[in-house]
Every structure is written in structure tokens, then in C-alpha cells.
Design a protein around this motif. Structure first.
Motif, PDB file in Angstrom:
ATOM      1  N   THR A   8       3.499   3.328 -12.881  1.00 21.65           N
ATOM      2  CA  THR A   8       3.043   2.330 -11.911  1.00 21.65           C
ATOM      3  C   THR A   8       3.843   1.035 -12.040  1.00 21.65           C
ATOM      4  N   ALA A  16       6.068   3.796  -7.803  1.00 21.28           N
ATOM      5  CA  ALA A  16       4.883   3.176  -8.402  1.00 21.28           C
ATOM      6  C   ALA A  16       3.630   3.502  -7.594  1.00 21.28           C
ATOM      7  N   LEU A  17       3.748   3.489  -6.278  1.00 19.67           N
ATOM      8  CA  LEU A  17       2.598   3.817  -5.423  1.00 19.67           C
ATOM      9  C   LEU A  17       2.178   5.273  -5.589  1.00 19.67           C
ATOM     10  N   ALA A  19       2.606   7.075  -8.250  1.00 14.91           N
ATOM     11  CA  ALA A  19       1.979   7.161  -9.573  1.00 14.91           C
ATOM     12  C   ALA A  19       0.548   6.624  -9.527  1.00 14.91           C
ATOM     13  N   ALA A  20       0.341   5.522  -8.822  1.00 16.09           N
ATOM     14  CA  ALA A  20      -1.010   4.948  -8.698  1.00 16.09           C
ATOM     15  C   ALA A  20      -1.939   5.922  -7.982  1.00 16.09           C
ATOM     16  N   ARG A  21      -1.428   6.559  -6.946  1.00 20.41           N
ATOM     17  CA  ARG A  21      -2.233   7.552  -6.217  1.00 20.41           C
ATOM     18  C   ARG A  21      -2.625   8.704  -7.131  1.00 20.41           C
TER      19      ARG A  21
END
Length: 66
Positions: A8, A16-17, A19-21
Motif C-alpha cells: 500500500t 497501492a490501490l 493492494a489496499a483492495r
């Protein structure tokens, strides 16, 4: 999950998005599993809700009879 958490902070916002999801999805699966186990062990919806920091209605709506 550690790698996802580290990802992230990726310089590429798209990576990063993603990974956040994926972290959110993993957390949702883990929560569903522990709620199911808690119910099987006899915990009340109100106690589960208290531990999760939500209302009884919210936890029951999300994890109640499916």
C-alpha cells in the motif's frame, strides 16, 4: 498479508490501490470466519458487535442468516 500491507506504500498509486483492495477483502473474509466461529461457540450478536466496535443490528444484518 504483510506484503499487501507493505504494497500500500508503493510509489505507483495503482499498485497501492490494488493492494489496499486486497487487504480489505482479506480482512472481510477473516472477519466473517471469526464471526461464524463466535456464533458456533455461543456468543451473542451483542457481544460480537461489541468486540467489532459496531452495533448489534449492523453485525446481525451483515452476518445473520444467509
Amino acid at each position: 498479508m504483510v506484503r499487501l500491507a507493505e504494497a500500500t506504500g508503493d510509489d505507483d498509486p495503482r499498485a497501492a490501490l490494488v493492494a489496499a483492495r486486497e487487504l480489505r477483502r482479506a480482512a472481510e473474509r477473516a472477519e466473517a470466519t471469526v464471526v461464524r466461529r463466535a456464533r458456533l461457540q455461543g456468543l451473542a450478536w451483542s457481544e460480537i458487535a461489541e468486540q467489532l466496535g459496531v452495533t448489534r443490528q449492523a453485525v446481525h444484518k451483515r452476518y445473520g442468516r444467509r
